[in-house]
Design an enzyme around this catalytic site. Structure first.
Site, PDB file in Angstrom:
ATOM      1  N   GLU A 153      15.534  11.937   5.178  1.00 26.06           N
ATOM      2  CA  GLU A 153      14.846  11.571   3.938  1.00 26.06           C
ATOM      3  C   GLU A 153      13.662  12.509   3.760  1.00 26.06           C
ATOM      4  OE1 GLU A 153      14.789   7.213   2.681  1.00 26.06           O
ATOM      5  OE2 GLU A 153      14.824   7.044   4.843  1.00 26.06           O
TER       6      GLU A 153
ATOM      7  N   HIS B 244       5.761   1.481  -5.258  1.00 23.08           N
ATOM      8  CA  HIS B 244       6.724   1.127  -4.210  1.00 23.08           C
ATOM      9  C   HIS B 244       6.077   0.468  -3.003  1.00 23.08           C
ATOM     10  CE1 HIS B 244      10.402   1.459  -1.907  1.00 23.08           C
ATOM     11  NE2 HIS B 244       9.867   2.278  -1.020  1.00 23.08           N
TER      12      HIS B 244
ATOM     13  N   ARG C 243       7.073  12.112  -0.606  1.00 23.11           N
ATOM     14  CA  ARG C 243       7.233  11.346  -1.852  1.00 23.11           C
ATOM     15  C   ARG C 243       6.182  11.634  -2.919  1.00 23.11           C
ATOM     16  NH1 ARG C 243       9.100   5.501   0.547  1.00 23.11           N
ATOM     17  NH2 ARG C 243      11.172   6.276   1.006  1.00 23.11           N
TER      18      ARG C 243
ATOM     19  N   HIS D  85       7.461   5.579  -5.445  1.00 22.11           N
ATOM     20  CA  HIS D  85       8.758   6.144  -5.039  1.00 22.11           C
ATOM     21  C   HIS D  85       9.234   7.044  -6.177  1.00 22.11           C
ATOM     22  CE1 HIS D  85      12.869   6.485  -3.677  1.00 22.11           C
ATOM     23  NE2 HIS D  85      12.553   5.858  -2.554  1.00 22.11           N
TER      24      HIS D  85
ATOM     25  N   ARG E 116       2.974   6.963   2.912  1.00 16.92           N
ATOM     26  CA  ARG E 116       3.897   6.634   4.010  1.00 16.92           C
ATOM     27  C   ARG E 116       5.106   7.564   4.031  1.00 16.92           C
ATOM     28  NH1 ARG E 116       8.442   3.825   3.926  1.00 16.92           N
ATOM     29  NH2 ARG E 116       8.069   2.703   1.996  1.00 16.92           N
TER      30      ARG E 116
HETATM   31  C1  SIN Z   1      14.384   4.362   0.213  1.00 11.65           C
HETATM   32  O1  SIN Z   1      15.498   4.077   0.622  1.00 11.65           O
HETATM   33  O2  SIN Z   1      14.158   5.388  -0.410  1.00 11.65           O
HETATM   34  C2  SIN Z   1      13.254   3.395   0.450  1.00 11.65           C
HETATM   35  C3  SIN Z   1      12.986   3.214   1.880  1.00 11.65           C
HETATM   36  C4  SIN Z   1      11.547   3.428   2.176  1.00 11.65           C
HETATM   37  O3  SIN Z   1      10.698   3.082   1.344  1.00 11.65           O
HETATM   38  O4  SIN Z   1      11.215   3.974   3.233  1.00 11.65           O
END
Ligand code: SIN
Length: 412
Positions: free
Chosen positions: A113, A342, A284, A238, A377
């Site tokens: 991610e 988020h 993010r 997010h 985060r």
């Molecule tokens: C996501 O799946 O993008 C959200 C999970 C997160 O906030 O770490």
């Protein structure tokens, strides 16, 4: 007024609250008070997964560095090191309690991610939070020393009356006042240790990725009792929530980009290369700001069509189905997105074992501030935070209730 006494009163039924309740029940009676059903929590909607160093190519140092970078180095380094070094044990614990992570030939499948330099996201397809909750709830529901109060909203912490100086010394917390919403009755729960695990406050924002219950009441109750609150300005947006008229701002997991999805602007250009070397997998805050910039010229989309229908349906069954309801087929259509509130990085300030400045009051998970996330985060560090810090608080609460001889039932 209904009175009930427990050793531990846990307010909130996300992963942090459930994990704590299960472990604390070894040392005393536990009440879990939750606004709706046990399952309804921010954790339940976490799609991505839980980050942990599980691959030979990875290292604690890399995960620590990624976490600090995402947090703009405003993180508490000690908290970060504790959380990351604990992560592999927590994955093992979750497997032991019955969580069905996605696997290939007995090996955990690891996703990537934004902001992560390695593949380290253990997941259960695209419904990881739900799967962890399912496994923990199964254990909690069958536990003799845990009593569950659904449709019960805590609205005020109960404080002892014996503080000497009300202005500078917070009173001891001895439970909470709770509204039973089915019967419209106020109940008084007394407890030797009271735990706030109430999650986030996304509903403060019109566009957010959180469930309706995420209204920030844990922070509000603690603030009124004069708990120390920190870093509330660090709200994470997010980058990719569904942006379609008449549809909810459904979270489109960052793992969609982790598995090859790309952001395109209204001209069809992949624009993230203009903003950061990690392109679509930049942290993010950077991706969210880039999207807002591009949205000045038209709609921004997420495109994962190139991965093919079979792969998309297998890897993202929840998203495929939920987008389909809004007339978007992930394997054929561009997905219109925009950022949405988020996660709160700040909250009730605690030490590394969940203690607040109020004797008898503990907090962990999204409602708490340990400084572990800094200003922003890192993806999939939130379920990890819930597991690690709720586990660490068990000892602290146990020691507290052993030492604390006199505790009283609070009065409104
Ligand atoms: C996501 O799946 O993008 C959200 C999970 C997160 O906030 O770490």
């Amino acid at each position: 007024m209904f009175k009930n006494s427990f050793d531990f009163l846990v307010i909130g039924s996300g992963i942090a609250g459930l994990n704590f309740a299960l472990q604390a029940s070894e040392y005393g009676t536990v009440a879990i008070v939750t606004k709706k059903e046990l399952m309804e929590s921010n954790s339940n909607y976490a799609q991505g997964g839980i980050a942990a160093v599980l691959d030979k190519m990875d290292s604690f140092d890399k995960h620590i560095e990624d976490t600090m970078k995402a947090g703009c180095h405003l993180n508490d380094k000690e908290a970060v090191e504790i959380m990351i070094k604990e992560a592999p044990n927590q994955i093992k614990r979750l497997i032991d309690v019955g969580v069905g992570f996605s696997k290939k030939q007995d090996e955990l499948c690891l996703s990537k991610e934004g902001g992560h330099s390695e593949r380290r996201i253990a997941h259960a397809h695209d419904t990881t939070g739900k799967e962890i909750e399912r496994a923990l709830i199964h254990q909690v529901r069958h536990h003799k020393r845990i009593t569950i109060f659904e449709s019960h909203v805590a609205f005020k912490l109960a404080e002892s009356k014996d503080a000497i100086d009300r202005v500078s010394t917070p009173r001891q917390c001895i439970g909470a006042f709770v509204l039973d919403t089915d019967n419209n009755k106020i109940l008084n729960f007394s407890a030797k240790a009271t735990i706030l695990a109430t999650g986030g406050a996304g509903q403060v924002y019109e566009r957010n990725s959180n469930p309706k219950i995420a209204t920030g009441d844990g922070v509000a109750m603690a603030y009124k009792a004069r708990a120390e609150i920190k870093d509330m300005e660090f709200i994470q947006f997010h980058p990719t929530a569904l942006n379609k008229k008449g549809a909810p701002s459904l979270l489109i997991s960052e793992t969609v980009r982790g598995e090859g999805g790309v952001l395109v602007n209204s001209k069809g250009e992949q624009f993230m290369k203009n903003y950061h070397e990690l392109k679509d997998l930049a942290p993010r805050d950077i991706v969210a700001r880039a999207i807002l910039e591009e949205m000045k010229h038209g709609t921004v989309y997420l495109d994962i069509r190139h991965k093919g229908s079979a792969y998309i349906k297998k890897r993202f069954p929840y998203l495929y189905e939920n987008l389909w309801w809004h007339d978007i087929k992930m394997d054929k259509d561009l997905i219109p997105i925009s950022p949405a509130a988020h996660f709160i990085c700040g909250g009730i300030h605690t030490d590394l074992d969940g203690r607040t400045n109020i004797p008898g009051l503990f907090a962990f998970g999204e409602v708490a501030h340990t400084g572990v996330h800094g200003a922003n985060r890192l993806a999939s560090n939130s379920l990890l935070e819930c597991m690690v810090f709720s586990g660490r608080a068990v000892d602290a609460t146990k020691t507290y209730i052993e030492k604390e001889k006199s505790w009283k039932v609070g009065k409104l």
